[in-house]
Write an enzyme that holds these catalytic residues in place. Structure first.
Site, mmCIF file in Angstrom:
data_model
loop_
_atom_site.group_PDB
_atom_site.id
_atom_site.type_symbol
_atom_site.label_atom_id
_atom_site.label_comp_id
_atom_site.label_asym_id
_atom_site.label_seq_id
_atom_site.Cartn_x
_atom_site.Cartn_y
_atom_site.Cartn_z
ATOM 1 N N ASP A 1 -9.122 -0.567 4.379
ATOM 2 C CA ASP A 1 -8.819 -1.832 3.695
ATOM 3 C C ASP A 1 -8.215 -2.867 4.631
ATOM 4 O O ASP A 1 -7.852 -2.576 5.771
ATOM 5 C CB ASP A 1 -7.900 -1.571 2.495
ATOM 6 C CG ASP A 1 -6.829 -0.504 2.766
ATOM 7 O OD1 ASP A 1 -6.498 -0.301 3.949
ATOM 8 O OD2 ASP A 1 -6.337 0.106 1.810
ATOM 9 N N ASN B 1 1.749 4.956 -7.316
ATOM 10 C CA ASN B 1 1.007 4.934 -8.589
ATOM 11 C C ASN B 1 -0.310 5.707 -8.495
ATOM 12 O O ASN B 1 -1.152 5.611 -9.376
ATOM 13 C CB ASN B 1 0.728 3.486 -9.020
ATOM 14 C CG ASN B 1 -0.152 2.733 -8.026
ATOM 15 O OD1 ASN B 1 -0.564 3.280 -6.998
ATOM 16 N ND2 ASN B 1 -0.455 1.486 -8.329
ATOM 17 N N HIS C 1 -2.670 5.285 -6.125
ATOM 18 C CA HIS C 1 -3.833 4.593 -5.544
ATOM 19 C C HIS C 1 -4.246 5.231 -4.220
ATOM 20 O O HIS C 1 -3.433 5.800 -3.503
ATOM 21 C CB HIS C 1 -3.605 3.078 -5.420
ATOM 22 C CG HIS C 1 -2.674 2.627 -4.338
ATOM 23 N ND1 HIS C 1 -1.853 1.530 -4.486
ATOM 24 C CD2 HIS C 1 -2.429 3.094 -3.084
ATOM 25 C CE1 HIS C 1 -1.170 1.356 -3.368
ATOM 26 N NE2 HIS C 1 -1.493 2.287 -2.502
HETATM 27 C C1 F6R Z 1 -3.488 1.954 3.560
HETATM 28 C C2 F6R Z 1 -3.877 2.284 2.189
HETATM 29 C C3 F6R Z 1 -2.879 2.615 1.140
HETATM 30 C C4 F6R Z 1 -1.717 3.462 1.643
HETATM 31 C C5 F6R Z 1 -0.743 3.777 0.512
HETATM 32 C C6 F6R Z 1 0.453 4.553 1.013
HETATM 33 O O1 F6R Z 1 -4.625 1.689 4.374
HETATM 34 O O2 F6R Z 1 -5.031 2.248 1.899
HETATM 35 O O3 F6R Z 1 -3.532 3.294 0.094
HETATM 36 O O4 F6R Z 1 -2.225 4.646 2.185
HETATM 37 O O5 F6R Z 1 -0.309 2.593 -0.067
HETATM 38 O O6 F6R Z 1 1.184 3.779 1.904
HETATM 39 P P1 F6R Z 1 2.370 4.397 2.767
HETATM 40 O O7 F6R Z 1 1.766 5.390 3.687
HETATM 41 O O8 F6R Z 1 2.948 3.223 3.528
HETATM 42 O O9 F6R Z 1 3.338 4.996 1.814
#
Ligand code: F6R
Length: 240
Positions: free
Chosen positions: A67, A135, A137
């Site tokens: 992303d 959440n 995602h």
């Molecule tokens: C990042 C991404 C997000 C993160 C998620 C967790 O490229 O796609 O889905 O992996 O928000 O973020 P962290 O690792 O910072 O807790």
């Protein structure tokens, strides 16, 4: 789904780094699906260390990232392109021409999604690295995203904007939209590793591993993939 519970973040990072490094050693032309955020930073450090000390080469590796924020270009230090250069691409021998992220500055957003989807069709990830949102995602596929989704523009939820604001000077600077691979693009990977550490991920990890498959927790769909390894520290695993 294989679940590996580690003592802490460092051990989680090492285990993930070992898996990715092994894939690259066995296949010098590997396609790596990469993620940003706090979760994979230690894994990238491990990969850099193996490159420097043991000569693991990325010269023929290519990559696709999950992303990118809409509106940020690679020079913006909050962009995911900047993040990837800082933590991995500028520290190993990968050819930057072989690294791919959605272009945050693309004027025609739908055309950019189409371009990225066409690219992904030609670049099946040997491994897709994922973090997970509190959440549930994956990528920026927020709760409710269709399992058939491909690269699309996402309106970020308040929850995600708040989670990600820690990296910005001010919450008002966090972009409200992002380009994200869809769930179908993620599921297309040959193998997946998902990393999580900390108590704030425990609910999401419980849903991912033990919950029913439901778009209200997008990561739960990974239960349908044949080769998923979840690597979590004991805080993130505390509700399993
Ligand atoms: C990042 C991404 C997000 C993160 C998620 C967790 O490229 O796609 O889905 O992996 O928000 O973020 P962290 O690792 O910072 O807790």
């Amino acid at each position: 789904m294989k679940v590996i519970i580690t003592e802490n973040y460092d051990e989680m990072s090492r285990k993930a780094g070992e898996i990715v490094t092994e894939i690259v050693k066995n296949n010098p032309n590997a396609v790596l699906g990469l993620a940003t955020g706090s979760s994979p930073i230690g894994m990238y450090d491990y990969m850099v260390k193996e490159h420097i000390s043991n000569g693991v080469s990325y010269a023929n590796v290519s990559s696709v990232n999950l992303d990118e924020y809409v509106g940020l270009d690679a020079d913006n230090e909050n962009s995911y392109a900047f993040f990837m250069s800082k933590y991995l691409f500028d520290r190993v021998d990968i050819d930057k021409k072989n690294t791919n992220l959605p272009n945050g500055k693309a004027e025609d957003k739908q055309a950019e999604c189409d371009r990225y989807n066409a690219l992904l069709e030609t670049m099946k990830q040997d491994v897709q690295v994922l973090g997970i949102g509190s959440n549930g995602h994956i990528g920026f596929n927020e709760p409710g995203t269709s399992l058939d989704s491909v690269t699309h523009v996402v309106d970020l939820t308040e929850n995600t904007i708040k989670d990600n604001s820690r990296l910005f000077d001010d919450i008002s600077q966090v972009p409200t939209q992002a380009f994200s691979m869809g769930i179908k693009n993620i599921m297309n990977a040959k193998s997946i590793i998902l990393l999580a550490s900390g108590k704030n991920k425990a609910e999401a990890i419980k849903g991912l591993v033990k919950g029913k498959i439901d778009i209200s927790l997008p990561a739960s769909v990974l239960q349908l993939h044949p080769f998923v390894t979840v690597i979590v520290d004991k805080d993130a695993a505390s509700l399993l």
